[in-house]
Design a protein around this motif. Structure first.
Motif, PDB file in Angstrom:
ATOM      1  N   SER A  31     -13.467   5.866  -2.148  1.00 36.30           N
ATOM      2  CA  SER A  31     -13.204   5.059  -3.332  1.00 36.30           C
ATOM      3  C   SER A  31     -14.361   5.218  -4.312  1.00 36.30           C
ATOM      4  O   SER A  31     -15.459   5.625  -3.921  1.00 36.30           O
ATOM      5  N   GLU A  53     -17.049  -2.768  -7.897  1.00 36.74           N
ATOM      6  CA  GLU A  53     -15.750  -2.209  -8.274  1.00 36.74           C
ATOM      7  C   GLU A  53     -15.234  -1.235  -7.213  1.00 36.74           C
ATOM      8  O   GLU A  53     -14.050  -1.248  -6.862  1.00 36.74           O
ATOM      9  N   THR A  57     -11.790  -1.748  -4.808  1.00 32.61           N
ATOM     10  CA  THR A  57     -10.711  -0.753  -4.691  1.00 32.61           C
ATOM     11  C   THR A  57     -10.498  -0.364  -3.229  1.00 32.61           C
ATOM     12  O   THR A  57      -9.363  -0.252  -2.758  1.00 32.61           O
ATOM     13  N   GLU A  60      -8.660  -3.081  -1.332  1.00 32.86           N
ATOM     14  CA  GLU A  60      -7.218  -3.079  -1.606  1.00 32.86           C
ATOM     15  C   GLU A  60      -6.520  -2.002  -0.780  1.00 32.86           C
ATOM     16  O   GLU A  60      -5.441  -2.229  -0.211  1.00 32.86           O
TER      17      GLU A  60
END
Length: 341
Positions: A31, A53, A57, A60
């Motif tokens: 990621s 950030e 990601t 998720e």
């Protein structure tokens, strides 16, 4: 026919074993996160924001991966619980940092490798459902998201131009606000790390993370209780008690610290009566907290008052504390066995 049927069953069984083993093996997710530096940002700030950030990601993706597990489906977890579980089983390593100019601004791109460890997944899910840190972790993550938005809004404000198109330098007020937000985010990141470690019973890591929270914000009273709770499971009882006493000196009505203090006192020689006084004080302050009744049940067990302890476990169970349901059932069976002897 019998031979082919037997062969088919063997193949299906082998496939299932292979699939289970494959899911139990750690999985790797790649990621990345990007951050555009503004006038108020340092390179350190940018790295923190880009990493957040990238981790979001990866989390998720890990959540989507977990949803494919039959064990997760069987437990019927909510999206928030899956997100929490994903955070708890994910270890992150930065593999690349790339700094580039884009127009007038520096841009950082961070690439991470997130390893998803699904071993003992059923036990981890049970622990997560039994603990009370799940909601705390969700609150911390929501606060982090809110602070990120504040930082983004502040960055836009600091890059505004005057009527002639000339970029205005950031004011001192903007600089102070930026510094305050960054510090607050640092505290919450350590709180998040501690909550994840607690959910997964990594007590050393939890105690260290909460210690970092306290060093950055000594007035955050709940962090003391969380650190003491970790120290309790590390059996560092004197250290744990000192932490709760430090918090209670600042706020004598801290229910969380009173509850953890009672848990510690019950395991110290000659202090079980004081433990009962302490937990009763906590319950008086917050009678709707199920975990406090579970703690008091443990105190009563230490005092040999099993029937009263059973009542507290049942009460906590009815209030939604799932771990207390199992505790109540186990104690009921134990008392029944004792009567039958």
């Amino acid at each position: 026919m019998k031979k082919s049927g037997g062969l088919l069953l063997t193949l299906v069984y082998t496939f299932l074993l292979f699939s289970a083993a494959a899911f139990a093996e750690p999985s790797v997710i790649m990621s990345e996160g990007k951050y555009v530096l503004g006038d108020l940002d340092t390179k350190k700030d940018a790295k923190v924001q880009a990493l957040i950030e990238a981790k979001r990601t990866a989390m998720e993706k890990a959540g989507t991966y977990l949803e494919s597990s039959s064990e997760v489906k069987n437990f019927q977890l909510s999206q928030d619980q899956i997100k929490t579980m994903a955070a708890g089983i994910m270890s992150v390593e930065i593999v690349k940092e790339d700094w580039k100019m884009s127009g007038e601004n520096m841009v950082l791109t961070i690439q991470i490798r997130a390893t998803i460890d699904t071993s003992n997944l059923k036990d981890r899910i049970s622990r997560m459902q039994e603990g009370d840190n799940t909601e705390g972790l969700k609150d911390v993550q929501n606060q982090l998201a809110a602070l990120q938005k504040e930082l983004a809004d502040l960055k836009k404000l600091s890059q505004q131009s005057d009527g002639r198109g000339t970029k205005k330098p950031p004011t001192q007020e903007m600089k102070d606000k930026h510094e305050s937000l960054v510090k607050e985010m640092s505290v919450l990141e350590y709180m998040e790390k501690g909550d994840i470690a607690t959910i997964n019973q990594r007590w050393e890591e939890a105690a260290e993370a909460y210690g970092q929270v306290i060093s950055r914000n000594p007035r955050l009273i709940d962090a003391y209780a969380r650190k003491a709770y970790a120290l309790y499971f590390l059996r560092k009882l004197d250290d744990a008690l000192a932490v709760t006493d430090q918090a209670l000196a600042m706020d004598s009505s801290s229910v969380r610290n009173l509850g953890v203090k009672a848990l510690i006192l019950k395991d110290q020689p000659g202090k079980v009566d004081l433990a009962l006084i302490t937990i009763n004080e906590a319950i008086k302050l917050k009678p709707d907290a199920p975990k406090l009744y579970r703690f008091r049940g443990e105190v009563f067990i230490k005092m040999g008052k099993f029937r009263i302890a059973q009542e507290d476990f049942v009460r906590a169970c009815k209030m939604g504390a799932k771990e207390s349901c199992a505790r109540a059932k186990g104690l009921a069976e134990k008392m029944k066995g004792a009567r039958n002897k």
